[in-house]
Design an enzyme around this catalytic site. Sequence first.
Site, PDB file in Angstrom:
ATOM      1  N   GLU A   1       0.844  -1.203   0.000  1.00 51.75           N
ATOM      2  CA  GLU A   1       0.000   0.000   0.000  1.00 51.75           C
ATOM      3  C   GLU A   1       0.879   1.254   0.000  1.00 51.75           C
ATOM      4  O   GLU A   1       1.876   1.322   0.719  1.00 51.75           O
ATOM      5  CB  GLU A   1      -0.876  -0.011   1.260  1.00 51.75           C
ATOM      6  CG  GLU A   1      -1.715   1.234   1.473  1.00 51.75           C
ATOM      7  CD  GLU A   1      -2.491   1.211   2.791  1.00 51.75           C
ATOM      8  OE1 GLU A   1      -3.403   2.034   2.955  1.00 51.75           O
ATOM      9  OE2 GLU A   1      -2.186   0.349   3.651  1.00 51.75           O
TER      10      GLU A   1
ATOM     11  N   LYS B   1      -9.522   2.353  -2.201  1.00 54.50           N
ATOM     12  CA  LYS B   1      -9.752   1.810  -0.861  1.00 54.50           C
ATOM     13  C   LYS B   1     -11.102   2.248  -0.298  1.00 54.50           C
ATOM     14  O   LYS B   1     -11.419   3.441  -0.268  1.00 54.50           O
ATOM     15  CB  LYS B   1      -8.621   2.260   0.065  1.00 54.50           C
ATOM     16  CG  LYS B   1      -8.656   1.643   1.469  1.00 54.50           C
ATOM     17  CD  LYS B   1      -7.415   2.054   2.239  1.00 54.50           C
ATOM     18  CE  LYS B   1      -7.352   1.402   3.617  1.00 54.50           C
ATOM     19  NZ  LYS B   1      -6.104   1.756   4.336  1.00 54.50           N
TER      20      LYS B   1
ATOM     21  N   CYS C   1      -5.301  -2.952   3.007  1.00 54.41           N
ATOM     22  CA  CYS C   1      -5.102  -2.863   4.458  1.00 54.41           C
ATOM     23  C   CYS C   1      -6.374  -3.120   5.270  1.00 54.41           C
ATOM     24  O   CYS C   1      -6.806  -4.253   5.406  1.00 54.41           O
ATOM     25  CB  CYS C   1      -4.482  -1.494   4.781  1.00 54.41           C
ATOM     26  SG  CYS C   1      -3.666  -1.417   6.397  1.00 54.41           S
TER      27      CYS C   1
END
Length: 292
Positions: free
Chosen positions: A43, A124, A156
Site C-alpha cells: 500500500e 480503498k 489494508c
Amino acid sequence: MSKVTVATVAMTVSHDKKVNLKKFYRYIDEAAAKGAKLIVFPEQSLHGYLHNLGQIKMESLRHQHEVAEYVPEGDSTQALIAKAKEKDIYIIWGMSERDKDRIDVLYNVNVLVGPEGFIGVYRKVHQPLDELHVFYPGQDFPVFETTIGKIGMLICYDQSFPEAARELALNGAEILVMTTAWPLTAIGSDYRTDHCMYLFNLYNRTRAAENQCFFIGSNHIGVSGDHDFCGHSRIVGADGVTLAELGYEEGMVMASIDVKADIIKARTESFLGLSQLKDRRPIAYKRIPEDF
C-alpha cells in the site's frame, strides 16, 4: 489447467518516488527472471504512507497532494506499464490517485497493469483513523480479468471486513490481493504488538479459507513516521494454508500455484467436500443487506 508463479514483496518505503521506483524495478527484474507472472508491492509504496496515522500532520497532507498522480495517465503508471510489457508480468502497487474532475480529491489506490497495458484501479473503501482526512473512499470492489486468473484487490483495513473479500469472491475473484501498511504498533503507543500481529495473520489466512481462493498480501517493513510496520508479506493457498511468507524482513517470496485447479480442489476435496460459497444461505442473513 497449469501452474503460474506469483511473487509478493515486503519493503521499506521512502517518501521519495524515485527511490521507490528504483526498488520496484529491481524486484520486478528479479521476479521476471525467476518466471513470475505477478508481483505485488505494498500500500502507498510508490509515494509513501502517512507520517502519522493517529493524528494527521500537515506534512502528510501536503505530501500526498504534491505527489498524487492521475491513473493511468500519470508518469509512474505509464512507466510501470512499459516495465510490465518488457518483462511480461502483471504488477500491482499502491499509490495516491488524483481525481480527474476535482483536483482536491485524492484516493488511496491499488493499480494493476500487465503485458496488455493498464487493467484497472481499486480505490480503498474502508479508511482507518486519519486516512479519512486525506483520502476519499472508494465505492465498490471490482474484479479484473487477467491471463493468470480473476484478480480482486483489497487495501489494508479492508481485510478486517469479511464482506469485502466475500463481495470479491462472489464476483468471481480467484486471487485476492491485499496491499497494506500494517503496523506492529504505533511508536509510543501502549497498543499490544502481539495482538496487532495476531490479527494480521488471522485475517490473511481467514480471508483465503472462508472464500476458498488465493490471498496474496504485501506489507511495509520497519519504522516510518510513528509506526513500526510488521512485514510478513505472504501467499496463502485456496485452502487457507500459507504457501510462502517473509518474516520481519525486507525481501520477496514466490510460490507456484495452479489457480483454477487449486480452487476446485479447495471447494471439493480439501474441506470434506464443502464449498462455502455454494453452501451460503443469503435468505437467512437479514441484517447484511441493510443500509445503516
